[in-house]
Write an enzyme that holds these catalytic residues in place. Structure first.
Site, PDB file in Angstrom:
ATOM      1  N   MET A   4      -4.189  43.911  31.878  1.00 32.88           N
ATOM      2  CA  MET A   4      -2.791  43.707  32.179  1.00 32.88           C
ATOM      3  C   MET A   4      -2.089  44.760  31.400  1.00 32.88           C
ATOM      4  O   MET A   4      -0.691  44.383  31.354  1.00 32.88           O
ATOM      5  CB  MET A   4      -2.392  42.122  31.765  1.00 32.88           C
ATOM      6  CG  MET A   4      -2.868  41.275  32.771  1.00 32.88           C
ATOM      7  SD  MET A   4      -1.861  39.641  32.927  1.00 32.88           S
ATOM      8  CE  MET A   4      -1.854  39.226  31.004  1.00 32.88           C
ATOM      9  N   HIS A   6      -8.789  47.120  24.136  1.00 30.12           N
ATOM     10  CA  HIS A   6      -9.135  47.473  25.585  1.00 30.12           C
ATOM     11  C   HIS A   6      -9.866  48.827  25.435  1.00 30.12           C
ATOM     12  O   HIS A   6     -10.781  49.142  26.759  1.00 30.12           O
ATOM     13  CB  HIS A   6      -7.984  47.674  26.131  1.00 30.12           C
ATOM     14  CG  HIS A   6      -6.962  46.567  26.317  1.00 30.12           C
ATOM     15  ND1 HIS A   6      -5.751  46.378  25.699  1.00 30.12           N
ATOM     16  CD2 HIS A   6      -7.044  45.559  27.171  1.00 30.12           C
ATOM     17  CE1 HIS A   6      -5.099  45.324  25.943  1.00 30.12           C
ATOM     18  NE2 HIS A   6      -6.217  44.621  27.016  1.00 30.12           N
ATOM     19  N   ASP A  38     -11.266  36.169  25.061  1.00 27.31           N
ATOM     20  CA  ASP A  38     -11.017  35.123  26.032  1.00 27.31           C
ATOM     21  C   ASP A  38     -12.199  34.539  26.610  1.00 27.31           C
ATOM     22  O   ASP A  38     -12.701  34.644  27.823  1.00 27.31           O
ATOM     23  CB  ASP A  38     -10.140  35.978  27.307  1.00 27.31           C
ATOM     24  CG  ASP A  38      -8.778  36.527  26.653  1.00 27.31           C
ATOM     25  OD1 ASP A  38      -7.980  35.642  26.279  1.00 27.31           O
ATOM     26  OD2 ASP A  38      -8.606  37.707  26.549  1.00 27.31           O
ATOM     27  N   GLN A  48     -12.028  32.390  29.735  1.00 22.03           N
ATOM     28  CA  GLN A  48     -11.778  33.342  30.945  1.00 22.03           C
ATOM     29  C   GLN A  48     -13.352  34.069  31.129  1.00 22.03           C
ATOM     30  O   GLN A  48     -13.525  33.965  32.504  1.00 22.03           O
ATOM     31  CB  GLN A  48     -10.763  34.379  30.481  1.00 22.03           C
ATOM     32  CG  GLN A  48     -10.688  35.252  31.411  1.00 22.03           C
ATOM     33  CD  GLN A  48      -9.415  36.410  31.236  1.00 22.03           C
ATOM     34  OE1 GLN A  48      -8.438  35.949  31.526  1.00 22.03           O
ATOM     35  NE2 GLN A  48      -9.852  37.351  30.825  1.00 22.03           N
TER      36      GLN A  48
HETATM   37  O1  PAF Z   1      -7.606  39.314  30.272  1.00 19.91           O
HETATM   38  C1  PAF Z   1      -6.775  39.779  30.991  1.00 19.91           C
HETATM   39  O2  PAF Z   1      -6.016  40.858  30.743  1.00 19.91           O
HETATM   40  C2  PAF Z   1      -6.384  39.105  32.295  1.00 19.91           C
HETATM   41  O3  PAF Z   1      -6.481  37.914  32.520  1.00 19.91           O
HETATM   42  C3  PAF Z   1      -7.111  39.686  33.601  1.00 19.91           C
HETATM   43  C4  PAF Z   1      -8.701  39.398  33.492  1.00 19.91           C
HETATM   44  C5  PAF Z   1      -6.971  41.393  33.647  1.00 19.91           C
HETATM   45  C6  PAF Z   1      -6.753  39.200  34.876  1.00 19.91           C
HETATM   46  O4  PAF Z   1      -5.400  39.319  35.183  1.00 19.91           O
END
Ligand code: PAF
Length: 282
Positions: free
Chosen positions: A30, A37, A152, A155
């Site tokens: 995002m 990242h 996460d 996720q």
């Molecule tokens: O972890 C994130 O940055 C977001 O949840 C993702 C996986 C890009 C989905 O929008």
């Protein structure tokens, strides 16, 4: 590095690489990129021949009253970092490109059960938003592998299940959480911490480690260990959302013979909602 915002241009470029036998690695983000990242990018570059990064602040995964409007959007700086890191293609679509018919009528992907607990319980609809946008990104890019941070953790499990259930031919790779030297997990939302809160924040990871050590030393009253950790964090100044010991495979409560466990925590320090986790073996 190509910076593309149209799906057709993205697909044309990826199709060309694919014709040439290249393995495509995707890192969905995002934006507001930090070293965590870039670690995902480095891993993607090791595992694939071409690295595609997406930047899209996905409205569908933010609930009412959450920080969608104020979420930091830093596309120019992000593009510069990615270009320096040798990324091949940055896809940064507008909301209308991802949701051409609007969000209300958008078909949605729900990964049952695991989406409803922990972060899913505190943020209803969040994982439907995540699964839906990740499925779309998979469909846009059609990568061979996709990489996500283990910070996460829930996720990552939701995305693994969605990939399996919808038969996407994509390998999902979890990458270890990147941390500041004092242990704080890197996160775009750490920028919300005041200086004082930033000093307190590493305590979350310290408590996760202390709990894992206790359990590995033979302590078996999980409820007691959890509640003393919660008290410690509250005394430090955290407002707890959850702090819980679960099994790694499905995030359900551990049964007697489960040995692969994960401690998961979500807590507010002021405006910042911090999440972290620690996996360990008993
Ligand atoms: O972890 C994130 O940055 C977001 O949840 C993702 C996986 C890009 C989905 O929008």
């Amino acid at each position: 590095m190509d910076l593309i915002s149209e799906i057709t241009a993205l697909r044309a470029q990826v199709a060309c690489w694919r014709l040439n036998g290249k393995k495509i690695a995707l890192v969905p983000t995002m934006g507001n990129l930090h070293d965590g990242h870039l670690k995902l990018v480095a891993e993607a570059q090791l595992r694939g021949d071409r690295c595609v990064v997406t930047i899209f602040v996905n409205p569908l995964q933010f609930g009412e009253g959450e920080d969608f409007d104020s979420y930091p959007r830093t596309l120019d700086e992000d593009a510069e970092k990615l270009s320096q890191a040798g990324v091949d293609l940055l896809f940064a679509p507008a909301v209308e490109m991802v949701y051409p018919a609007g969000q209300a009528g958008q078909s949605q992907i729900e990964v049952p059960l695991i989406s409803d607990i922990l972060c899913g319980a505190s943020r209803p609809g969040h994982f439907v938003g995540v699964a839906t946008v990740v499925a779309k990104l998979f469909n846009f890019v059609q990568p061979d592998i996709a990489l996500f941070g283990e910070k996460d953790f829930q996720q990552l499990l939701v995305i693994r299940r969605m990939t399996r259930d919808l038969c996407f031919p994509i390998e999902i790779v979890g990458v270890a959480t990147d941390r500041e030297t004092d242990g704080l997990a890197r996160s775009s939302r750490n920028g919300y911490l005041t200086e004082d809160e930033r000093q307190l924040a590493p305590a979350l990871y310290a408590v996760l480690n202390a709990v894992a050590e206790k359990l590995q030393a033979g302590e078996d009253d999980l409820a007691d260990v959890e509640s003393s950790a919660i008290n410690t964090l509250k005394e430090i100044g955290f407002e707890l959302d959850y702090f819980t010991i679960r099994r790694v495979a499905d995030l359900e409560l551990p049964q007697q013979d489960d040995v692969e466990l994960v401690i998961l925590a979500a807590a507010y320090l002021g405006r910042a909602r911090l999440i972290d986790n620690l996996t360990f073996t008993l």
